[in-house]
Design a protein around this motif. Structure first.
Motif, PDB file in Angstrom:
ATOM      1  N   GLY A 133       0.801  -1.219   0.000  1.00  0.00           N
ATOM      2  CA  GLY A 133       0.000   0.000   0.000  1.00  0.00           C
ATOM      3  C   GLY A 133       0.830   1.264   0.000  1.00  0.00           C
ATOM      4  N   GLN A 134       0.138   2.369   0.212  1.00  0.00           N
ATOM      5  CA  GLN A 134       0.748   3.690   0.122  1.00  0.00           C
ATOM      6  C   GLN A 134       1.792   3.909   1.208  1.00  0.00           C
ATOM      7  OE1 GLN A 134      -2.071   6.838   0.359  1.00  0.00           O
ATOM      8  NE2 GLN A 134      -0.588   8.467   0.120  1.00  0.00           N
ATOM      9  N   MET A 135       2.930   4.496   0.824  1.00  0.00           N
ATOM     10  CA  MET A 135       3.958   4.844   1.793  1.00  0.00           C
ATOM     11  C   MET A 135       3.544   6.135   2.503  1.00  0.00           C
ATOM     12  SD  MET A 135       6.205   2.555   1.480  1.00  0.00           S
ATOM     13  CE  MET A 135       6.337   1.180   0.360  1.00  0.00           C
ATOM     14  N   ILE A 136       3.195   6.023   3.773  1.00  0.00           N
ATOM     15  CA  ILE A 136       2.756   7.204   4.507  1.00  0.00           C
ATOM     16  C   ILE A 136       3.891   8.214   4.606  1.00  0.00           C
ATOM     17  CG2 ILE A 136       1.812   8.056   6.679  1.00  0.00           C
ATOM     18  CD1 ILE A 136      -0.057   6.260   5.046  1.00  0.00           C
ATOM     19  N   ASN A 137       5.070   7.761   4.972  1.00  0.00           N
ATOM     20  CA  ASN A 137       6.255   8.631   4.940  1.00  0.00           C
ATOM     21  C   ASN A 137       7.499   7.763   4.861  1.00  0.00           C
ATOM     22  OD1 ASN A 137       7.365   8.108   7.702  1.00  0.00           O
ATOM     23  ND2 ASN A 137       5.419   8.998   8.343  1.00  0.00           N
ATOM     24  N   ILE A 138       8.574   8.371   4.414  1.00  0.00           N
ATOM     25  CA  ILE A 138       9.804   7.644   4.136  1.00  0.00           C
ATOM     26  C   ILE A 138      10.450   7.123   5.419  1.00  0.00           C
ATOM     27  CG2 ILE A 138      11.609   9.406   4.273  1.00  0.00           C
ATOM     28  CD1 ILE A 138      11.039   7.251   1.187  1.00  0.00           C
ATOM     29  N   MET A 139      10.235   7.811   6.544  1.00  0.00           N
ATOM     30  CA  MET A 139      10.816   7.362   7.811  1.00  0.00           C
ATOM     31  C   MET A 139      10.184   6.054   8.257  1.00  0.00           C
ATOM     32  SD  MET A 139      11.370  10.896   9.976  1.00  0.00           S
ATOM     33  CE  MET A 139       9.746  11.563   9.629  1.00  0.00           C
ATOM     34  N   ASP A 140       8.864   5.956   8.100  1.00  0.00           N
ATOM     35  CA  ASP A 140       8.181   4.706   8.423  1.00  0.00           C
ATOM     36  C   ASP A 140       8.756   3.557   7.603  1.00  0.00           C
ATOM     37  OD1 ASP A 140       6.466   5.170  10.459  1.00  0.00           O
ATOM     38  OD2 ASP A 140       4.657   5.331   9.260  1.00  0.00           O
ATOM     39  N   PHE A 141       8.937   3.803   6.317  1.00  0.00           N
ATOM     40  CA  PHE A 141       9.429   2.753   5.431  1.00  0.00           C
ATOM     41  C   PHE A 141      10.839   2.316   5.822  1.00  0.00           C
ATOM     42  CE2 PHE A 141      11.769   1.512   1.558  1.00  0.00           C
ATOM     43  CZ  PHE A 141      11.044   0.371   1.236  1.00  0.00           C
ATOM     44  N   GLN A 142      11.705   3.273   6.120  1.00  0.00           N
ATOM     45  CA  GLN A 142      13.074   2.934   6.502  1.00  0.00           C
ATOM     46  C   GLN A 142      13.105   2.161   7.811  1.00  0.00           C
ATOM     47  OE1 GLN A 142      15.595   2.850   4.857  1.00  0.00           O
ATOM     48  NE2 GLN A 142      17.469   3.255   5.995  1.00  0.00           N
ATOM     49  N   GLN A 143      12.213   2.506   8.739  1.00  0.00           N
ATOM     50  CA  GLN A 143      12.110   1.751   9.988  1.00  0.00           C
ATOM     51  C   GLN A 143      11.659   0.318   9.720  1.00  0.00           C
ATOM     52  OE1 GLN A 143      12.549   2.164  13.358  1.00  0.00           O
ATOM     53  NE2 GLN A 143      13.617   4.083  13.020  1.00  0.00           N
ATOM     54  N   VAL A 144      10.705   0.197   8.818  1.00  0.00           N
ATOM     55  CA  VAL A 144      10.140  -1.103   8.481  1.00  0.00           C
ATOM     56  C   VAL A 144      11.207  -2.039   7.919  1.00  0.00           C
ATOM     57  CG1 VAL A 144       8.678  -2.221   6.751  1.00  0.00           C
ATOM     58  CG2 VAL A 144       7.740  -0.423   8.190  1.00  0.00           C
ATOM     59  N   VAL A 145      11.927  -1.595   6.899  1.00  0.00           N
ATOM     60  CA  VAL A 145      12.916  -2.471   6.262  1.00  0.00           C
ATOM     61  C   VAL A 145      14.130  -2.691   7.161  1.00  0.00           C
ATOM     62  CG1 VAL A 145      12.198  -1.838   3.934  1.00  0.00           C
ATOM     63  CG2 VAL A 145      14.041  -0.557   5.026  1.00  0.00           C
ATOM     64  N   GLY A 146      14.279  -1.819   8.151  1.00  0.00           N
ATOM     65  CA  GLY A 146      15.396  -1.974   9.077  1.00  0.00           C
ATOM     66  C   GLY A 146      15.262  -3.153  10.014  1.00  0.00           C
ATOM     67  N   ARG A 147      14.121  -3.861   9.950  1.00  0.00           N
ATOM     68  CA  ARG A 147      13.931  -5.040  10.815  1.00  0.00           C
ATOM     69  C   ARG A 147      14.701  -6.251  10.304  1.00  0.00           C
ATOM     70  NH1 ARG A 147      13.659  -2.421  14.507  1.00  0.00           N
ATOM     71  NH2 ARG A 147      13.889  -0.666  13.098  1.00  0.00           N
ATOM     72  N   MET A 148      15.152  -6.200   9.039  1.00  0.00           N
ATOM     73  CA  MET A 148      15.811  -7.377   8.445  1.00  0.00           C
ATOM     74  C   MET A 148      17.253  -7.539   8.905  1.00  0.00           C
ATOM     75  SD  MET A 148      14.425  -7.557   4.525  1.00  0.00           S
ATOM     76  CE  MET A 148      14.329  -5.806   4.207  1.00  0.00           C
ATOM     77  N   TRP A 149      17.605  -8.790   9.167  1.00  0.00           N
ATOM     78  CA  TRP A 149      18.970  -9.199   9.496  1.00  0.00           C
ATOM     79  C   TRP A 149      19.635  -8.237  10.486  1.00  0.00           C
ATOM     80  CZ3 TRP A 149      18.999 -13.928   8.689  1.00  0.00           C
ATOM     81  CH2 TRP A 149      18.603 -14.527   7.509  1.00  0.00           C
ATOM     82  N   ARG A 150      18.960  -8.021  11.600  1.00  0.00           N
ATOM     83  CA  ARG A 150      19.514  -7.161  12.651  1.00  0.00           C
ATOM     84  C   ARG A 150      20.820  -7.758  13.164  1.00  0.00           C
ATOM     85  NH1 ARG A 150      17.271  -2.222  13.041  1.00  0.00           N
ATOM     86  NH2 ARG A 150      17.516  -2.154  15.305  1.00  0.00           N
TER      87      ARG A 150
END
Length: 401
Positions: A227-244
Motif C-alpha cells: 500500500g501507500q507509503m505514509i512517509n519515508i521514515m516509516d518505510f526505513q524503519q520497516v525495512v530496518g527489521r531485516m537481518w539485525r
C-alpha cells in the motif's frame, strides 16, 4: 523489550513507568522508561523527584526513536508538547534515531528550544537490502503467500508483511492464518504476538508500523510492504527489521504499490535507495551503484517483476481456490452490447465510451458498472475518488482486466 535491552547493564536499576505505583518506588531507579502515551501521567513523578526532600534530579532525558517527533500524527502531538512542557530547557537531552532526516535536525532543536547541540550521524542507508518495486495488477493475498512459499519457507527464515491500513492487516491475517500485530491490540495480545514470532524458526507476521520500532529479532530475511507509503521514515524503519546485527546477509524488500494509489516517496521509476538517501541524508541524484547498495529493481532490470506475476493465473493450476458463484436469474431479455462485453470479459471503459486517458473524466461513465460489476474493483482501491478512474488509465492490461 526495553528492560531486556538494559539487562546487560546489571548495575543499573531499570523500571517501566506505571502510574499505579507510588512515586517513592522510583527513587531507587537509575533509568525510568516512559512510553510516549504516558508522558502526561508521568508529570507528577517528575515534580516529585525534584522536591527538596527527595532531590533525585533528572540528569538526562533520552528520547529513543526520536524521528516520531517529526511525524505530525495528531495522537502523538499532545505527548510531544507535554515533554517540552515538563522537561523544559534545563535538562540535557539525547535524541536517538537511525532514520532522522538531516533537514529535521535544526527543527527538533527549535521545538525544544535547544541553542547548543552536537550531531553524531552514521550511515542511514542499509546497503544489504535489495528492494523490489511491484506496481501492477496483483492479488495481495496471493502475492504475499507466493513470496512466503517460494523464498521464505524453503530457507527457514522469517518475514514481516507491513500494511498501512489496519483493516487490510486483519483481513490478511484471517485469510492466511498468520500472526497479527497492530497498535489497537491490547498490550497482552501484542506481547503474545511478539513472543510467538520471536520463537518461530520460520514464519510470518502481518503488522502495522506499530511493529517497526524497537523490534530486534534474528532471522528476518524479508519485509513486504503493502500500500501507500505514509512517509519515508516509516518505510526505513520497516525495512530496518531485516537481518539485525547480521550485515553480511542480504535481505529482500518487496514493495507492493497498489494500482491507482498515490505514491509520493517510492515510485516504480525512481531508485529506492536514491529516494531514501535524498529524503534522509539530503543527497541528490544518488542510486544503488553510487551508494554501494544491493541493486533495487529500478536499477537492475533483471529483478523486475513481470506483469501478472502475482495474479491467480501465475500460480499452480492445482492450487485449491474457493470460488463463490452468484446465480442471476435470466430475464429472457436481449443482452445489450455492454452486457455481452462484460460476460465475455472483453471490455475497456475508455474504448467503450470513447474517452481519452488523462483528458476526460470518467466518473459519469461508472454509474452503469458500480451496482454489480465494479464493486470489487472499487473496494480494492483502483478508484481513488469520484473524479478520475485511475485504475483504467494505468495501462491496457489494467483496462482490459
Amino acid at each position: 523489550d526495553m528492560k531486556e535491552k538494559f539487562s546487560d547493564l546489571q548495575e543499573l536499576a531499570v523500571e517501566i513507568f506505571d502510574s499505579e505505583k507510588e512515586y517513592e518506588y522510583y527513587t531507587t531507579c537509575d533509568v525510568i522508561i516512559v512510553q510516549l502515551e504516558k508522558v502526561k501521567e508521568a508529570e507528577g513523578l517528575v515534580r516529585y523527584l525534584h522536591l527538596e526532600k527527595v532531590f533525585k534530579y533528572i540528569r538526562r532525558l533520552v528520547l529513543d526513536e526520536a524521528h516520531i517527533i517529526m511525524e505530525h500524527r495528531p495522537f502523538r502531538a499532545a505527548s510531544i508538547m507535554k515533554i517540552v512542557e515538563i522537561f523544559g530547557n534545563d535538562i540535557p537531552k539525547l535524541f536517538l534515531s537511525a532514520t532522522f532526516p538531516r533537514l529535521f535536525e535544526s527543527r527538533i532543536c527549535r521545538i525544544f528550544e535547544i541553542k547548543d547541540w552536537r550531531v553524531h550521524r552514521g550511515e542511514t542507508i542499509r546497503r544489504n537490502i535489495g528492494h523490489i518495486v511491484v506496481h501492477d495488477m496483483f492479488d495481495v493475498t496471493r502475492a504475499v503467500k507466493q513470496i512466503y512459499e517460494s523464498e521464505i519457507k524453503p530457507n527457514q527464515t522469517k518475514g514481516i508483511v507491513f500494511v498501512y491500513k489496519r483493516s487490510l492487516g486483519i483481513e490478511l491475517a484471517q485469510d492466511l492464518k498468520w500472526l497479527l500485530f497492530h497498535g489497537n491490540m491490547l498490550s497482552e495480545e501484542k506481547g503474545k504476538a511478539y513472543r510467538e514470532f520471536a520463537k518461530l524458526e520460520e514464519g510470518m507476521i502481518i503488522a502495522t508500523s506499530a511493529f517497526s520500532h524497537g523490534v530486534d529479532l534474528r532471522g528476518i530475511s524479508h519485509v513486504i510492504t503493502v500500500g501507500q507509503m505514509i512517509n519515508i521514515m516509516d518505510f526505513q524503519q520497516v525495512v530496518g527489521r531485516m537481518w539485525r546485527g547480521e550485515p553480511d546477509k542480504i535481505g529482500r524488500s518487496y514493495i507492493l504499490l497498489l494500482p491507482g494509489k498515490k505514491h509520493e516517496s517510492i515510485t516504480p521509476s525512481v531508485c529506492v535507495n536514491g529516494a531514501l538517501s535524498s529524503h534522509l541524508d539530503g543527497k541528490e541524484e544518488e542510486n544503488c551503484r553510487s551508494l554501494g547498495c544491493v541493486s533495487c529493481s529500478v536499477c537492475d532490470e533483471s529483478k523486475r517483476i513481470d506483469v501478472g506475476a502475482f495474479t491467480h493465473d501465475s500460480l499452480n493450476s492445482d492450487e485449491e481456490m474457493e470460488v463463490k458463484v452468484i446465480e442471476v436469474e435470466d430475464s429472457g431479455a436481449e443482452l445489450s452490447e455492454l452486457q455481452v462485453n462484460f460476460r465475455e470479459c472483453q471490455f475497456n471503459i475508455l474504448k467503450l465510451y470513447g474517452l481519452m486517458p488523462k483528458k476526460e473524466q470518467v466518473a459519469d461513465s461508472l454509474g452503469v458498472y458500480t451496482n454489480v460489476f465494479f464493486s470489487t474493483v472499487i473496494n480494492h482501491g483502483l478508484i481513488i475518488d469520484s473524479a478520475v478512474c485511475h485504475g483504467c488509465l494505468l495501462s491496457n492490461f489494467h483496462a482490459h482486466r
